[in-house]
Design a protein around this motif. Structure first.
Motif, PDB file in Angstrom:
ATOM      1  N   TRP A  83      12.194  47.569  33.227  1.00  0.00           N
ATOM      2  CA  TRP A  83      12.505  47.061  31.888  1.00  0.00           C
ATOM      3  C   TRP A  83      13.826  46.302  31.890  1.00  0.00           C
ATOM      4  O   TRP A  83      13.950  45.249  31.256  1.00  0.00           O
ATOM      5  CB  TRP A  83      12.558  48.220  30.897  1.00  0.00           C
ATOM      6  N   LEU A 128       8.400  42.226  29.759  1.00  0.00           N
ATOM      7  CA  LEU A 128       9.292  43.076  28.964  1.00  0.00           C
ATOM      8  C   LEU A 128       8.493  43.919  27.974  1.00  0.00           C
ATOM      9  O   LEU A 128       8.759  45.106  27.806  1.00  0.00           O
ATOM     10  CB  LEU A 128      10.324  42.218  28.225  1.00  0.00           C
ATOM     11  N   PHE A 131       6.613  46.713  30.037  1.00  0.00           N
ATOM     12  CA  PHE A 131       7.544  47.765  30.454  1.00  0.00           C
ATOM     13  C   PHE A 131       7.998  48.592  29.253  1.00  0.00           C
ATOM     14  O   PHE A 131       8.150  49.809  29.351  1.00  0.00           O
ATOM     15  CB  PHE A 131       8.756  47.183  31.188  1.00  0.00           C
ATOM     16  N   SER A 132       8.223  47.939  28.113  1.00  0.00           N
ATOM     17  CA  SER A 132       8.634  48.667  26.902  1.00  0.00           C
ATOM     18  C   SER A 132       7.553  49.646  26.465  1.00  0.00           C
ATOM     19  O   SER A 132       7.843  50.798  26.125  1.00  0.00           O
ATOM     20  CB  SER A 132       8.925  47.686  25.761  1.00  0.00           C
TER      21      SER A 132
END
Length: 147
Positions: A83, A128, A131-132
């Motif tokens: 992240w 992003l 991963f979040s």
């Protein structure tokens, strides 16, 4: 109202784990498709994100198979590091740090129009987001498995 049983909590944690694994698997297979089938060479930062995403697909898959709700203890640090790289890459993409996307000069470039999904979401931003979501799911699993 009665508290949910331990078996119900593990069942719910398993579904969250399955979702996290599916996200990691789709992201890994998509990265391989873009690189190997479409022939788009990844930039250096994309490679670092792959370093963190590919093991997640394997580790979370094994954890799903074994119904291991404690996987968050070792998968969350990996997802968290991925992240951070994806956040830095996204900030570079939007020009927050100096010139936009300069580190992508080595290898492929993430700034071209063919490196977006539906012409709107850039691959660093998509990474992003994934991963979040994985981090959020692993945090939810940690809360369910420690109750």
């Amino acid at each position: 109202m009665t508290a949910p049983s331990n078996k119900a909590q593990l069942f719910s944690a398993w579904h969250l784990l399955l979702c996290a694994w599916a996200l990691a698997l789709v992201a890994s297979l998509s990265a391989l498709f873009i690189g190997e089938v479409m022939g788009q060479a990844p930039c250096n930062l994309c490679w670092f994100q792959r370093v963190f995403m590919f093991p997640l697909a394997i580790v979370l898959g094994v954890a799903c198979y074994r119904s291991d709700a404690t996987v968050w203890r070792y998968a969350l640090p990996v997802a968290g590091l991925g992240w951070l790289v994806a956040l830095y890459h996204s900030l570079l993409y939007f020009g927050v740090f100096g010139d936009s996307i300069q580190p992508c000069g080595a290898g492929g470039s993430c700034s071209s129009s063919n490196m977006t999904i539906f012409g709107a979401i850039a691959l660093p931003v998509l990474s992003l987001i994934v991963f979040s979501l994985i981090c959020m799911l692993l945090l939810m699993i940690s809360r369910r498995s420690t109750q």
